[in-house]
Design a protein around this motif. Structure first.
Motif, PDB file in Angstrom:
ATOM      1  N   HIS A   1      -0.043  40.885   7.719  1.00  0.00           N
ATOM      2  CA  HIS A   1      -0.278  40.865   9.170  1.00  0.00           C
ATOM      3  C   HIS A   1      -1.759  41.090   9.480  1.00  0.00           C
ATOM      4  N   THR A   2      -2.592  40.428   8.671  1.00  0.00           N
ATOM      5  CA  THR A   2      -4.037  40.635   8.756  1.00  0.00           C
ATOM      6  C   THR A   2      -4.746  39.292   8.867  1.00  0.00           C
ATOM      7  N   GLU A   3      -5.787  39.243   9.686  1.00  0.00           N
ATOM      8  CA  GLU A   3      -6.585  38.039   9.875  1.00  0.00           C
ATOM      9  C   GLU A   3      -8.063  38.340   9.667  1.00  0.00           C
ATOM     10  N   VAL A   4      -8.798  37.342   9.182  1.00  0.00           N
ATOM     11  CA  VAL A   4     -10.251  37.456   9.060  1.00  0.00           C
ATOM     12  C   VAL A   4     -10.874  37.188  10.421  1.00  0.00           C
ATOM     13  N   ARG A   5     -11.811  38.016  10.804  1.00  0.00           N
ATOM     14  CA  ARG A   5     -12.489  37.849  12.089  1.00  0.00           C
ATOM     15  C   ARG A   5     -13.963  37.502  11.953  1.00  0.00           C
TER      16      ARG A   5
ATOM     17  N   GLU B   1     -13.725  46.680   7.533  1.00  0.00           N
ATOM     18  CA  GLU B   1     -14.476  45.809   6.633  1.00  0.00           C
ATOM     19  C   GLU B   1     -13.930  45.907   5.215  1.00  0.00           C
ATOM     20  N   LEU B   2     -13.925  44.759   4.532  1.00  0.00           N
ATOM     21  CA  LEU B   2     -13.522  44.694   3.132  1.00  0.00           C
ATOM     22  C   LEU B   2     -14.653  44.064   2.321  1.00  0.00           C
ATOM     23  N   PRO B   3     -14.978  44.605   1.149  1.00  0.00           N
ATOM     24  CA  PRO B   3     -16.010  43.977   0.316  1.00  0.00           C
ATOM     25  C   PRO B   3     -15.496  42.661  -0.256  1.00  0.00           C
ATOM     26  N   ALA B   4     -16.328  41.628  -0.210  1.00  0.00           N
ATOM     27  CA  ALA B   4     -15.940  40.328  -0.762  1.00  0.00           C
ATOM     28  C   ALA B   4     -17.191  39.495  -0.999  1.00  0.00           C
ATOM     29  N   ARG B   5     -17.365  39.053  -2.229  1.00  0.00           N
ATOM     30  CA  ARG B   5     -18.494  38.184  -2.559  1.00  0.00           C
ATOM     31  C   ARG B   5     -18.108  36.716  -2.513  1.00  0.00           C
ATOM     32  N   ALA B   6     -16.801  36.454  -2.439  1.00  0.00           N
ATOM     33  CA  ALA B   6     -16.307  35.075  -2.348  1.00  0.00           C
ATOM     34  C   ALA B   6     -15.022  35.076  -1.543  1.00  0.00           C
ATOM     35  N   LEU B   7     -14.802  33.988  -0.817  1.00  0.00           N
ATOM     36  CA  LEU B   7     -13.614  33.854   0.030  1.00  0.00           C
ATOM     37  C   LEU B   7     -12.882  32.563  -0.354  1.00  0.00           C
ATOM     38  N   PHE B   8     -11.622  32.694  -0.711  1.00  0.00           N
ATOM     39  CA  PHE B   8     -10.781  31.555  -1.075  1.00  0.00           C
ATOM     40  C   PHE B   8      -9.798  31.298   0.062  1.00  0.00           C
ATOM     41  N   VAL B   9      -9.807  30.073   0.584  1.00  0.00           N
ATOM     42  CA  VAL B   9      -9.031  29.753   1.785  1.00  0.00           C
ATOM     43  C   VAL B   9      -7.915  28.769   1.440  1.00  0.00           C
TER      44      VAL B   9
ATOM     45  N   VAL C   1       0.847  -1.193   0.000  1.00  0.00           N
ATOM     46  CA  VAL C   1       0.000   0.000   0.000  1.00  0.00           C
ATOM     47  C   VAL C   1       0.881   1.240   0.000  1.00  0.00           C
ATOM     48  N   LEU C   2       0.534   2.212  -0.829  1.00  0.00           N
ATOM     49  CA  LEU C   2       1.153   3.540  -0.748  1.00  0.00           C
ATOM     50  C   LEU C   2       0.099   4.526  -0.292  1.00  0.00           C
ATOM     51  N   ILE C   3       0.322   5.126   0.863  1.00  0.00           N
ATOM     52  CA  ILE C   3      -0.583   6.159   1.383  1.00  0.00           C
ATOM     53  C   ILE C   3      -0.154   7.488   0.771  1.00  0.00           C
ATOM     54  N   ALA C   4      -1.013   8.059  -0.068  1.00  0.00           N
ATOM     55  CA  ALA C   4      -0.705   9.324  -0.731  1.00  0.00           C
ATOM     56  C   ALA C   4      -1.934  10.223  -0.729  1.00  0.00           C
ATOM     57  N   THR C   5      -2.648  10.187   0.390  1.00  0.00           N
ATOM     58  CA  THR C   5      -3.928  10.902   0.480  1.00  0.00           C
ATOM     59  C   THR C   5      -3.779  12.397   0.725  1.00  0.00           C
ATOM     60  N   GLY C   6      -2.544  12.865   0.931  1.00  0.00           N
ATOM     61  CA  GLY C   6      -2.310  14.296   1.020  1.00  0.00           C
ATOM     62  C   GLY C   6      -2.936  14.942   2.233  1.00  0.00           C
ATOM     63  N   ALA C   7      -3.207  16.236   2.085  1.00  0.00           N
ATOM     64  CA  ALA C   7      -3.773  17.030   3.177  1.00  0.00           C
ATOM     65  C   ALA C   7      -4.771  18.022   2.606  1.00  0.00           C
ATOM     66  N   GLN C   8      -5.703  18.437   3.434  1.00  0.00           N
ATOM     67  CA  GLN C   8      -6.716  19.403   3.026  1.00  0.00           C
ATOM     68  C   GLN C   8      -6.478  20.731   3.728  1.00  0.00           C
ATOM     69  N   TYR C   9      -6.861  21.825   3.056  1.00  0.00           N
ATOM     70  CA  TYR C   9      -6.747  23.137   3.692  1.00  0.00           C
ATOM     71  C   TYR C   9      -7.701  23.220   4.878  1.00  0.00           C
ATOM     72  N   ARG C  10      -7.248  23.892   5.904  1.00  0.00           N
ATOM     73  CA  ARG C  10      -8.063  24.026   7.111  1.00  0.00           C
ATOM     74  C   ARG C  10      -9.126  25.105   6.928  1.00  0.00           C
ATOM     75  N   LYS C  11     -10.194  24.977   7.688  1.00  0.00           N
ATOM     76  CA  LYS C  11     -11.257  25.976   7.663  1.00  0.00           C
ATOM     77  C   LYS C  11     -10.932  27.102   8.642  1.00  0.00           C
ATOM     78  N   LEU C  12     -11.550  28.247   8.399  1.00  0.00           N
ATOM     79  CA  LEU C  12     -11.368  29.383   9.308  1.00  0.00           C
ATOM     80  C   LEU C  12     -12.301  29.239  10.503  1.00  0.00           C
ATOM     81  N   ASP C  13     -11.767  29.418  11.673  1.00  0.00           N
ATOM     82  CA  ASP C  13     -12.570  29.365  12.897  1.00  0.00           C
ATOM     83  C   ASP C  13     -12.982  30.775  13.273  1.00  0.00           C
ATOM     84  N   VAL C  14     -13.928  31.322  12.489  1.00  0.00           N
ATOM     85  CA  VAL C  14     -14.382  32.692  12.710  1.00  0.00           C
ATOM     86  C   VAL C  14     -15.903  32.749  12.593  1.00  0.00           C
ATOM     87  N   ALA C  15     -16.477  33.799  13.121  1.00  0.00           N
ATOM     88  CA  ALA C  15     -17.928  33.971  13.090  1.00  0.00           C
ATOM     89  C   ALA C  15     -18.424  34.074  11.649  1.00  0.00           C
TER      90      ALA C  15
END
Length: 554
Positions: free
Chosen positions: A425-429, A452-460, A330-344
């Motif tokens: 040096h900026t984080e989404v809240r 606040e920043l205008p955004a209709r879509a968020l890419f993580v 067996v070769l395990i090559a399942t990689g990793a997924q991007y984490r979700k943002l823990d914000v409101a």
């Protein structure tokens, strides 16, 4: 007089006389008449045709409407990548001017191009280009649904990740969509609906049902037996499939969603050796799949691994459809997924407005809108540059200086892109909006100031969570869940394991899923190829190398 479609970008080359003669020995000539259908849209396992005289048009049929994709005269050949992969034809080839064609069965074509690399390269390059053209033109499948529906997004993502040409019809904006649904006798509550090239209508199908409809090699219930099972078809898994199959190992590769892994989500990889102009991640994966298939590797998509256990000296991988893969290694090559943002507000808008890939599929949702990209690595930089071609403005949000985590060539391009605005040096809240995302609340990590920043879509594109929940507890992992391999995975009294060997004999790990790996496409490819050498050594040391596959791998 019917004009032939110009050959732009090597999509419609003309075969040399020598190539036609080589193919003639494997096929049959036949006269054609106006209106003859050589390949029908939705047909599976169709043949290879070379136009010898007259002209043939490739047409996309949709109800009463027809759209000409291309017109081909003497010396040109028909079809596209589906002929190689065994998927259903995406358009109809119909004779427009009488003449003659050469018909070669697909299996005989593969035998010819295996012996003639020049012809093989010509056909493959043309077919890859034609698939890209079909994707850009929205040919193939039609997906009808609401842009706010998670299932609509799931189906569109599945099609995009598997490079299945697809046209999206949005119930929220297309005035003719509801009339189309009435014509199909589909209620709005039954959406999303997929209309396949053969006319079949699928009501909110699962990924596996859609895969079956378009001819993808989805797994079947029962037991599959092989020498090497590769779980995960990202760069490491694809490299292992190519090298394993080319060295005579019976190789099966599985992936939950699509081939390509995280690399397949990239709009363009520019630092991969051998492609000075860059290459889309999906196309790079597509080439590797065709290459592995040429050597006899088998792919199963979608196929989600649910468990790994030992049985009678072999390993058994349990699949979510009830099937099993029995394998020596067996070769395990399942990689990793991007984490979700823990914000409101993240969970509220994730289904409709949050993305973890930046390809044409996502870009069409965000055309002329403000968007935000979160992350400081190369994936985030590539996403910001790609989206700047479609969005009104792209806000790139990073927690630290880009020079610490991003390649210099990407930073330079971002700095000279007029509609890319970098916020260091900026984080989404918080995510704000009504039905869909409208703006972000961001905070300066130094001053604590919020705005606040205008955004209709968020890419993580932040962090990485390993895809290892299907593995047994006794397989060693680090504190974050990544697979320990090599000396790090040594069990007491068993020191000196090879670099990619896990704590279980005959089980190896490569790519992003391995603890301490370098998160680069080329590095993952190298690990996948190296893993095959270790598989061979393991099989030989246990006396289980296949009798017909005893050559030492190169």
């Amino acid at each position: 007089m019917l004009r032939e479609t110009p050959d732009r970008g090597w999509a419609y080359p003309r075969l040399a006389d020598a190539h036609i003669q080589a193919l003639a020995g494997q096929g049959q000539r036949r006269r054609t008449h106006t209106g003859d259908v050589l390949i029908r849209e939705g047909e599976e396992h169709y043949d290879f045709f070379v136009v010898l005289a007259g002209k043939v048009a490739e047409v996309e049929e949709y109800g009463e409407d027809k759209r000409t994709i291309g017109v081909h005269g003497p010396g040109r050949f028909l079809g596209e990548l589906s002929l190689i992969t065994g998927q259903a034809a995406l358009c109809t080839s119909q004779v427009r001017e009488p003449g003659e064609v050469l018909r070669v069965p697909a299996d005989r074509l593969k035998a010819v191009i295996a012996q003639d690399s020049t012809l093989g390269d010509l056909v493959l390059k043309a077919y890859l280009c034609r698939r890209s053209l079909l994707i850009s033109r929205g040919a193939g499948l039609r997906v009808i649904g609401s842009r706010f529906s998670p299932d609509s997004r799931r189906l569109r993502e599945f099609a995009a990740r598997n490079r299945i040409p697809c046209q999206w019809i949005d119930l929220e904006h297309d005035q003719d969509a509801e009339a189309l649904l009435r014509g199909l006798r589909v209620r709005p509550g039954e959406t999303p609906v997929v209309i396949c090239p053969n006319g079949q209508v699928l009501r909110n199908p699962s990924n596996a049902e859609l895969a079956h409809a378009v001819g993808l090699p989805a797994p079947r219930p029962g037991v599959t037996v092989c020498d090497l099972a590769v779980v995960g078809a990202g760069p490491a898994g694809l490299a292992a499939a190519v090298y394993g199959a080319s060295e005579g190992l019976v190789t099966v590769a599985l992936d939950e969603l699509a081939t390509g892994g995280q690399a397949g989500r990239s709009s363009r990889i520019e630092n991969y050796p051998g492609f000075p102009a860059g290459i889309p991640g999906g196309e790079l994966a597509e080439r590797a799949v065709v290459q592995a298939g040429k050597f006899g590797a088998t792919f199963s998509v979608p196929a989600r691994a649910c468990g790994l256990e030992e049985r009678e000296g072999d390993y058994v991988i349990r699949l979510d459809n009830g099937g099993e893969v029995m394998t020596r290694t067996v070769l395990i090559a399942t990689g990793a997924q991007y984490r979700k943002l823990d914000v409101a507000g993240f969970e509220e808008f994730e289904a409709s407005s949050v993305y973890y890939a930046a390809t044409l599929s996502e870009a069409l949702f965000c055309r002329d809108d403000p968007v935000a990209v979160v992350g400081g690595g190369n994936s985030a930089g590539q996403a910001a540059l790609f989206m700047s071609r479609y969005a009104r403005i792209v806000h790139l949000l990073a927690r630290r200086d880009l020079g610490e985590t991003m390649s210099r060539y990407l930073i330079d391009r971002i700095e000279t892109t007029p509609n890319a605005d970098t916020h260091l040096h900026t984080e989404v809240r918080e995510l704000l909006g009504n039905d869909t995302l409208e703006r972000l609340v961001v905070q300066d990590r130094g001053t604590g100031q919020r705005r606040e920043l205008p955004a209709r879509a968020l890419f993580v594109f932040i962090g990485a969570a390993p895809c290892t929940d299907w593995l047994p507890d006794r397989l060693a992992k680090d504190a974050d869940g990544f697979v320990l391999a090599g000396p790090d995975g040594d069990a007491p009294g068993q020191p000196g394991r090879p670099l990619l060997q896990t704590s279980l004999p005959g089980v190896f790990a490569a790519g992003d899923v391995r603890s301490g790996s370098i998160k680069r496409v080329a590095a993952a490819v190298g690990e996948g190829a190296a893993a095959v050498q270790l598989v061979w050594k393991y099989l030989q040391s246990t006396g289980r190398a296949a009798a017909g596959s005893a050559a030492t791998p190169t």
